[in-house]
Design a protein around this motif. Structure first.
Motif, short mmCIF file in Angstrom:
data_model
loop_
_atom_site.label_atom_id
_atom_site.label_comp_id
_atom_site.label_asym_id
_atom_site.label_seq_id
_atom_site.Cartn_x
_atom_site.Cartn_y
_atom_site.Cartn_z
N UNK A 30 1.24 -0.99 -0.61
CA UNK A 30 0.16 -0.01 -0.13
C UNK A 30 0.64 1.00 0.27
N UNK A 31 2.03 1.17 1.17
CA UNK A 31 2.81 2.21 1.21
C UNK A 31 3.58 3.62 0.25
N UNK A 32 3.98 1.57 -1.12
CA UNK A 32 4.15 2.14 -2.68
C UNK A 32 3.27 2.44 -3.52
N UNK A 33 2.58 1.71 -3.57
CA UNK A 33 1.77 1.78 -4.96
C UNK A 33 0.42 2.59 -4.47
N UNK A 34 -0.54 2.94 -3.37
CA UNK A 34 -1.54 4.17 -3.62
C UNK A 34 -0.47 5.35 -3.60
N UNK A 76 -1.26 4.99 -7.58
CA UNK A 76 -2.14 4.55 -8.57
C UNK A 76 -3.02 4.49 -8.47
N UNK A 77 -3.29 5.13 -6.89
CA UNK A 77 -4.65 5.52 -5.85
C UNK A 77 -5.07 4.06 -5.19
N UNK A 78 -6.74 4.47 -5.76
CA UNK A 78 -7.86 2.91 -5.11
C UNK A 78 -6.94 1.82 -6.18
N UNK A 79 -6.69 1.52 -6.87
CA UNK A 79 -6.26 0.65 -8.06
C UNK A 79 -5.13 -0.18 -7.42
N UNK A 80 -4.24 0.74 -6.45
CA UNK A 80 -2.38 0.03 -5.89
C UNK A 80 -3.17 -0.09 -4.41
N UNK A 81 -4.72 -0.09 -3.85
CA UNK A 81 -4.52 -0.55 -2.65
C UNK A 81 -5.60 -1.91 -3.36
N UNK A 82 -6.36 -1.56 -4.65
CA UNK A 82 -6.78 -3.14 -4.42
C UNK A 82 -5.54 -4.58 -5.21
N UNK A 135 -9.72 -20.13 -12.82
CA UNK A 135 -10.75 -19.11 -12.75
C UNK A 135 -10.33 -18.03 -12.23
N UNK A 136 -9.20 -17.18 -11.59
CA UNK A 136 -8.61 -16.36 -10.62
C UNK A 136 -8.75 -14.82 -12.20
N UNK A 137 -7.88 -15.80 -12.74
CA UNK A 137 -7.96 -14.97 -14.35
C UNK A 137 -9.02 -14.69 -14.88
N UNK A 138 -9.76 -15.52 -15.14
CA UNK A 138 -11.75 -15.32 -15.23
C UNK A 138 -12.32 -13.82 -14.63
N UNK A 139 -11.82 -14.20 -14.05
CA UNK A 139 -13.00 -13.78 -12.55
C UNK A 139 -11.66 -12.11 -12.98
N UNK A 140 -10.29 -11.94 -12.49
CA UNK A 140 -10.24 -10.73 -13.08
C UNK A 140 -10.64 -10.39 -14.18
N UNK A 141 -10.70 -11.19 -14.85
CA UNK A 141 -11.53 -10.44 -16.79
C UNK A 141 -12.36 -9.64 -16.74
N UNK A 142 -13.62 -10.69 -15.51
CA UNK A 142 -15.19 -10.82 -15.42
C UNK A 142 -14.84 -8.85 -14.89
N UNK A 143 -13.78 -8.75 -13.62
CA UNK A 143 -13.79 -7.78 -12.58
C UNK A 143 -13.28 -6.14 -13.88
N UNK A 144 -12.48 -6.16 -15.26
CA UNK A 144 -11.88 -4.87 -15.67
C UNK A 144 -13.16 -5.06 -16.98
N UNK A 145 -13.46 -6.32 -17.18
CA UNK A 145 -14.64 -5.40 -18.17
C UNK A 145 -15.92 -4.81 -17.77
N UNK A 146 -15.94 -5.42 -16.30
CA UNK A 146 -16.75 -4.27 -15.22
C UNK A 146 -16.73 -3.37 -15.00
N UNK A 147 -15.95 -2.69 -14.90
CA UNK A 147 -15.50 -1.49 -15.07
C UNK A 147 -15.02 -0.71 -16.59
N UNK A 148 -15.06 -1.32 -17.53
CA UNK A 148 -15.80 -0.95 -19.22
C UNK A 148 -16.58 0.39 -18.76
N UNK A 149 -17.11 1.31 -19.81
CA UNK A 149 -18.28 2.03 -19.94
C UNK A 149 -19.67 1.05 -19.98
N UNK A 150 -18.92 0.24 -21.11
CA UNK A 150 -20.12 -1.12 -21.73
C UNK A 150 -20.46 -2.07 -20.92
N UNK A 151 -20.18 -2.32 -20.12
CA UNK A 151 -19.48 -3.42 -19.13
C UNK A 151 -19.90 -4.80 -20.26
N UNK A 152 -19.69 -4.13 -21.24
CA UNK A 152 -19.78 -5.83 -21.81
C UNK A 152 -20.69 -6.99 -20.79
#
Length: 131
Positions: free
Chosen positions: A31-35, A38-44, A78-95
């Motif tokens: 957190x000390x390095x990334x926040x 990158x802000x909140x994404x660094x914390x994530x 599965x974790x990679x798929x979930x990560x992709x799903x999270x990224x896709x969910x952040x896109x403007x059209x959510x796909x």
């Protein structure tokens, strides 16, 4: 003690405390390095990395006590798929179609586990009705 478990006498208690502490220290450092960068994404990112580290250490340690029937490659995929799903969910059209497709793939990957859990609960319910 809940469920008859006394943490003072359980052999894994110290290991859990050590891995939890390790994860907290790692998370704080990241957190000390990334926040600042990158802000909140660094914390994530820091939280995800520290949680994966704790999981990996605990999984390795648990294998010395019990035989685990897991498919590490399936889980990582599965974790990679979930990560992709999270990224896709952040896109403007959510796909939404892609997100739905990922959910279907995850269900198919874990279908045997889902069926086994379903049968376990059906047997439990039947046993309760018999009494």
């Amino acid at each position: 003690a809940p469920f008859g478990l006394d943490p003072k006498h359980h052999p894994g208690t110290k290991s859990l405390a050590k891995t939890t502490t390790m994860g907290a220290i790692l998370n704080t450092g990241l957190n000390a390095i990334l926040i600042p960068k990158f802000g909140i994404q660094g914390a994530v990112i820091a939280t995800v990395i520290s949680n994966i580290s704790v999981w990996a250490v605990r999984m390795f340690k648990a294998r010395s006590y019990i035989k685990l029937r897991i498919s590490i490659y399936r889980d990582i995929f599965s974790y990679l798929l979930i990560l992709i799903q999270c990224i896709v969910g952040l896109l403007p059209n959510h796909m939404y179609f892609v997100q739905l497709l990922i959910i279907v793939i995850l269900i198919m990957l874990y279908r045997n586990d889902i069926i086994r859990i379903y049968h376990f609960f059906v047997r439990r319910l039947k046993a309760l009705k018999v009494k």
